[in-house]
Design a protein around this motif. Structure first.
Motif, PDB file in Angstrom:
ATOM      1  N   UNK A   3       0.841  -1.186   0.000  1.00 18.39           N
ATOM      2  CA  UNK A   3       0.000   0.000   0.000  1.00 18.39           C
ATOM      3  C   UNK A   3       0.883   1.245   0.000  1.00 18.39           C
ATOM      4  N   UNK A   4       0.452   2.289  -0.706  1.00 15.65           N
ATOM      5  CA  UNK A   4       1.192   3.553  -0.730  1.00 15.65           C
ATOM      6  C   UNK A   4       0.781   4.465   0.420  1.00 15.65           C
ATOM      7  N   UNK A   5       0.052   3.918   1.351  1.00 14.75           N
ATOM      8  CA  UNK A   5      -0.405   4.692   2.494  1.00 14.75           C
ATOM      9  C   UNK A   5       0.768   4.978   3.419  1.00 14.75           C
ATOM     10  N   UNK A   6       0.887   6.244   3.850  1.00 11.35           N
ATOM     11  CA  UNK A   6       1.980   6.642   4.736  1.00 11.35           C
ATOM     12  C   UNK A   6       1.663   6.283   6.173  1.00 11.35           C
ATOM     13  N   UNK A   7       2.699   6.061   6.928  1.00 16.24           N
ATOM     14  CA  UNK A   7       2.541   5.763   8.341  1.00 16.24           C
ATOM     15  C   UNK A   7       2.129   7.024   9.105  1.00 16.24           C
ATOM     16  N   UNK A   8       1.874   6.870  10.395  1.00 15.22           N
ATOM     17  CA  UNK A   8       1.311   7.951  11.223  1.00 15.22           C
ATOM     18  C   UNK A   8       2.116   9.251  11.186  1.00 15.22           C
ATOM     19  N   UNK A   9       3.406   9.312  11.520  1.00 11.20           N
ATOM     20  CA  UNK A   9       4.055  10.634  11.553  1.00 11.20           C
ATOM     21  C   UNK A   9       4.219  11.242  10.161  1.00 11.20           C
ATOM     22  N   UNK A  10       4.597  10.439   9.162  1.00  9.68           N
ATOM     23  CA  UNK A  10       4.794  10.981   7.821  1.00  9.68           C
ATOM     24  C   UNK A  10       3.478  11.444   7.214  1.00  9.68           C
ATOM     25  N   UNK A  11       2.441  10.678   7.428  1.00  9.41           N
ATOM     26  CA  UNK A  11       1.129  11.047   6.893  1.00  9.41           C
ATOM     27  C   UNK A  11       0.587  12.316   7.522  1.00  9.41           C
ATOM     28  N   UNK A  12       0.799  12.469   8.823  1.00 14.56           N
ATOM     29  CA  UNK A  12       0.343  13.674   9.511  1.00 14.56           C
ATOM     30  C   UNK A  12       1.118  14.893   9.026  1.00 14.56           C
ATOM     31  N   UNK A  13       2.443  14.753   8.920  1.00 12.57           N
ATOM     32  CA  UNK A  13       3.256  15.876   8.457  1.00 12.57           C
ATOM     33  C   UNK A  13       2.899  16.271   7.022  1.00 12.57           C
ATOM     34  N   UNK A  14       2.692  15.279   6.161  1.00  8.86           N
ATOM     35  CA  UNK A  14       2.316  15.589   4.777  1.00  8.86           C
ATOM     36  C   UNK A  14       0.950  16.266   4.728  1.00  8.86           C
ATOM     37  N   UNK A  15       0.023  15.843   5.568  1.00 10.69           N
ATOM     38  CA  UNK A  15      -1.300  16.473   5.605  1.00 10.69           C
ATOM     39  C   UNK A  15      -1.220  17.914   6.078  1.00 10.69           C
ATOM     40  N   UNK A  16      -0.403  18.158   7.107  1.00  8.97           N
ATOM     41  CA  UNK A  16      -0.221  19.530   7.601  1.00  8.97           C
ATOM     42  C   UNK A  16       0.427  20.387   6.523  1.00  8.97           C
ATOM     43  N   UNK A  17       1.454  19.816   5.854  1.00  5.89           N
ATOM     44  CA  UNK A  17       2.142  20.533   4.778  1.00  5.89           C
ATOM     45  C   UNK A  17       1.149  20.895   3.663  1.00  5.89           C
ATOM     46  N   UNK A  18       0.367  19.945   3.233  1.00  3.48           N
ATOM     47  CA  UNK A  18      -0.576  20.192   2.144  1.00  3.48           C
ATOM     48  C   UNK A  18      -1.661  21.190   2.552  1.00  3.48           C
ATOM     49  N   UNK A  19      -2.096  21.135   3.786  1.00  4.09           N
ATOM     50  CA  UNK A  19      -3.094  22.094   4.253  1.00  4.09           C
ATOM     51  C   UNK A  19      -2.527  23.504   4.279  1.00  4.09           C
ATOM     52  N   UNK A  20      -1.298  23.651   4.793  1.00  2.38           N
ATOM     53  CA  UNK A  20      -0.672  24.973   4.851  1.00  2.38           C
ATOM     54  C   UNK A  20      -0.417  25.520   3.451  1.00  2.38           C
TER      55      UNK A  20
END
Length: 116
Positions: A3-20
């Motif tokens: 799966x290309x799903x990111x793990x907890x810390x990387x996924x959270x950081x990428x989500x914050x980055x994309x939101x900002x």
């Protein structure tokens, strides 16, 4: 199949980055994958954010401020009655006969004479 799903810390950081980036760029955040490109987009996004905020604040300031008329002169007769001084270039001095005037030969000294 992994799966290309990111793990907890990387996924959270990428989500914050994309939101900002979506907030400051007001557009697409998936346009670059390299870190230098991301920093350029971050700088550009911050520039756009500050520019729009400054424009909005300046516009609000213009909308709430009251404009006042200062020193409105309607005719040469009013200038003569109130004994005012007019700053003119030497070339235009013949158009104001009978008016107290300061004559200047250049624009810069004339504009400085308005302050004094």
């Amino acid at each position: 199949a992994e799966s290309k799903r990111l793990r907890a810390p990387e996924g959270l950081l990428k989500s914050v980055w994309m939101a900002f980036m979506g907030y400051v760029n007001a557009g697409v955040v998936h346009s670059t994958t390299s870190w230098p490109g991301r920093f350029v987009l971050l700088g550009y996004g911050f520039f756009v954010y500050i520019t729009v905020a400054s424009y909005t604040a300046n516009l609000a300031s213009f909308m709430i401020s009251k404009s006042t008329s200062i020193g409105i002169v309607s005719s040469l007769q009013q200038i003569m009655q109130e004994n005012r001084v007019v700053c003119l270039l030497e070339a235009g001095s013949q158009f104001a006969p009978g008016v107290r005037k300061r004559e200047y030969d250049d624009y810069i000294p004339m504009l400085e004479g308005l302050k004094g």
